[in-house]
Scaffold this active site. Structure first.
Site, PDB file in Angstrom:
ATOM      1  N   GLY A   1     -17.839   0.775  -0.393  1.00 52.92           N
ATOM      2  CA  GLY A   1     -18.562   2.024  -0.162  1.00 52.92           C
ATOM      3  C   GLY A   1     -20.005   2.017  -0.605  1.00 52.92           C
ATOM      4  O   GLY A   1     -20.804   2.853  -0.155  1.00 52.92           O
TER       5      GLY A   1
ATOM      6  N   TYR B   1       0.850  -1.189   0.000  1.00 57.93           N
ATOM      7  CA  TYR B   1       0.000   0.000   0.000  1.00 57.93           C
ATOM      8  C   TYR B   1       0.885   1.238   0.000  1.00 57.93           C
ATOM      9  O   TYR B   1       1.477   1.616   0.993  1.00 57.93           O
ATOM     10  CB  TYR B   1      -0.925   0.013   1.212  1.00 57.93           C
ATOM     11  CG  TYR B   1      -1.894  -1.141   1.275  1.00 57.93           C
ATOM     12  CD1 TYR B   1      -2.215  -1.884   0.141  1.00 57.93           C
ATOM     13  CD2 TYR B   1      -2.499  -1.504   2.480  1.00 57.93           C
ATOM     14  CE1 TYR B   1      -3.094  -2.949   0.206  1.00 57.93           C
ATOM     15  CE2 TYR B   1      -3.395  -2.563   2.546  1.00 57.93           C
ATOM     16  CZ  TYR B   1      -3.676  -3.284   1.414  1.00 57.93           C
ATOM     17  OH  TYR B   1      -4.549  -4.345   1.498  1.00 57.93           O
TER      18      TYR B   1
ATOM     19  N   HIS C   1      -0.007 -12.155   1.116  1.00 56.62           N
ATOM     20  CA  HIS C   1      -0.974 -11.408   0.312  1.00 56.62           C
ATOM     21  C   HIS C   1      -1.476 -12.240  -0.869  1.00 56.62           C
ATOM     22  O   HIS C   1      -2.674 -12.260  -1.159  1.00 56.62           O
ATOM     23  CB  HIS C   1      -0.334 -10.110  -0.178  1.00 56.62           C
ATOM     24  CG  HIS C   1      -1.279  -8.968  -0.250  1.00 56.62           C
ATOM     25  ND1 HIS C   1      -0.890  -7.665  -0.131  1.00 56.62           N
ATOM     26  CD2 HIS C   1      -2.618  -8.921  -0.435  1.00 56.62           C
ATOM     27  CE1 HIS C   1      -1.943  -6.866  -0.237  1.00 56.62           C
ATOM     28  NE2 HIS C   1      -2.996  -7.606  -0.433  1.00 56.62           N
TER      29      HIS C   1
ATOM     30  N   PRO D   1     -16.320  -5.130   3.662  1.00 63.40           N
ATOM     31  CA  PRO D   1     -17.636  -5.448   4.219  1.00 63.40           C
ATOM     32  C   PRO D   1     -18.705  -4.421   3.877  1.00 63.40           C
ATOM     33  O   PRO D   1     -19.898  -4.684   4.083  1.00 63.40           O
ATOM     34  CB  PRO D   1     -17.371  -5.489   5.726  1.00 63.40           C
ATOM     35  CG  PRO D   1     -16.243  -4.528   5.916  1.00 63.40           C
ATOM     36  CD  PRO D   1     -15.362  -4.717   4.709  1.00 63.40           C
ATOM     37  N   LEU D   2     -18.291  -3.266   3.351  1.00 64.28           N
ATOM     38  CA  LEU D   2     -19.244  -2.233   2.942  1.00 64.28           C
ATOM     39  C   LEU D   2     -19.351  -2.138   1.418  1.00 64.28           C
ATOM     40  O   LEU D   2     -19.805  -1.136   0.875  1.00 64.28           O
ATOM     41  CB  LEU D   2     -18.844  -0.876   3.534  1.00 64.28           C
ATOM     42  CG  LEU D   2     -18.908  -0.810   5.063  1.00 64.28           C
ATOM     43  CD1 LEU D   2     -18.382   0.527   5.571  1.00 64.28           C
ATOM     44  CD2 LEU D   2     -20.321  -1.056   5.569  1.00 64.28           C
ATOM     45  N   GLY D   3     -18.913  -3.210   0.733  1.00 60.00           N
ATOM     46  CA  GLY D   3     -19.046  -3.220  -0.724  1.00 60.00           C
ATOM     47  C   GLY D   3     -18.333  -2.068  -1.394  1.00 60.00           C
ATOM     48  O   GLY D   3     -18.889  -1.428  -2.295  1.00 60.00           O
TER      49      GLY D   3
END
Length: 333
Positions: free
Chosen positions: A224, A58, A124, A220-222
């Protein structure tokens, strides 16, 4: 915040983690500011989050450098989760699972993170040119050396290029897990899990639960979408991968609005201040005590809101209503 234990060694973490990828990788680069990201990390810790999830790629490297400032100041509050195994080149990413590289990568991450031990070190991606047992053996050596507490495997990209039925999506991952388990125990697996991408429930979650392996639920929030804050047709910056993602076209986002509407209906039953995002995270938490959602954000406001989902208990009626929502439309590939 509620605490959860993952892995055979009972690693103790807050029930909701913080995904740090958006701070320095993918999404809108114009929004990637170090001061804002530092505030988000501190706000998450203040709200009871402990697991900070990053990776050496990252940036590359800049996210670990930034989090190192947080770790140095608040090591007792932080559960450090980072990854190795991917090298970022000029416009491409390649896997590297050679044992000598793994050892160098760990030492470099320890320096950037300003700590003498990584709590959870994840591979990863497996290197197709190196037997995964060899890579895993090198990782196990890091545990023996006291540089790492526990090992994990990332399966976030399992869907890419696949056309298999939902129940088969993670068969390759499970075979890989079975192989490395013979070398050294797997403490956690990171895989995508959300209301609009529930496929991991078919085989991966029960397989892990039966073996005491934790699941870090990525996205988990797709990405956004499930927050309800994205407007169909609103557009994304050119460097944001959602600008090229089939599920984020204006047409598909409009088609999938019933998912957001359903989450909002459930949220409304729980009173003022409860959001669709919190309901989406509470649904992930309800999938098992070995599951820890790791929503990504670079803003303190959303970090605190996400942490609040740990205190939201969905009723059987809530869960049944969410299960009855239409499946998400649009290809993932």
């Amino acid at each position: 915040m509620e605490r959860r234990t993952i892995g055979a060694t009972a690693l103790d973490v807050g029930a909701v983690g913080l995904g740090c990828m958006p701070m320095h990788w993918a999404y809108s680069r114009s929004e990637q500011r170090g001061d804002r990201s530092l505030r988000a990390a501190h706000a998450a810790l203040d709200a009871g989050v402990s697991l900070l999830d990053t990776a050496d790629m990252y940036g590359p490297f800049t996210n670990e450098l930034l989090l190192g400032r947080v770790v140095k100041e608040r090591r007792a509050d932080v559960f450090v989760s980072t990854k190795c195994g991917l090298l970022v080149g000029d416009g491409h990413v390649v896997a590297n699972g050679r044992p000598e590289y793994v050892r160098r990568a760990c030492d470099a991450s320890l320096r950037r993170l300003q700590t003498d031990v990584i709590d959870l070190y994840l591979l990863h991606r497996a290197d197709p040119e190196v037997p995964v047992e060899e890579t895993w053996g090198a990782l196990a050596g890091l545990v023996a050396a006291g540089k790492v507490r526990a090992l994990g495997l990332s399966a976030v990209g399992v869907r890419r290029g696949r056309r298999a039925p939902a129940g088969d999506l993670y068969e390759g991952t499970i075979r890989q897990l079975s192989r490395v388990q013979q070398v050294f125990p797997v403490a956690a697996v990171q895989a995508e899990l959300s209301v609009w991408a529930p496929e991991a429930r078919e085989r991966l979650l029960p397989w892990c639960a039966a073996r005491g392996i934790g699941v870090l639920a990525a996205m988990p929030l797709g990405s956004g979408f499930l927050t309800g804050t994205l407007t169909p047709g609103g557009g994304f910056e050119p460097d944001d991968p959602r600008a090229r993602h089939p599920r984020f076209t204006a047409e598909m986002m409009a088609s999938n609005q019933p998912l957001v509407a359903g989450l909002r209906r459930v949220a409304a039953r729980h009173g003022d201040g409860v959001t669709a995002a919190q309901v989406a995270l509470a649904w992930v938490l309800a999938q098992g005590r070995h599951v820890v959602p790791v929503p990504g954000t670079k803003r303190a406001r959303w970090a605190v809101e996400n942490a609040g989902a740990a205190g939201l208990r969905l009723t059987p009626k809530d869960l049944a209503e969410i299960e009855a929502l239409p499946a998400a439309r649009g290809s993932w590939d």
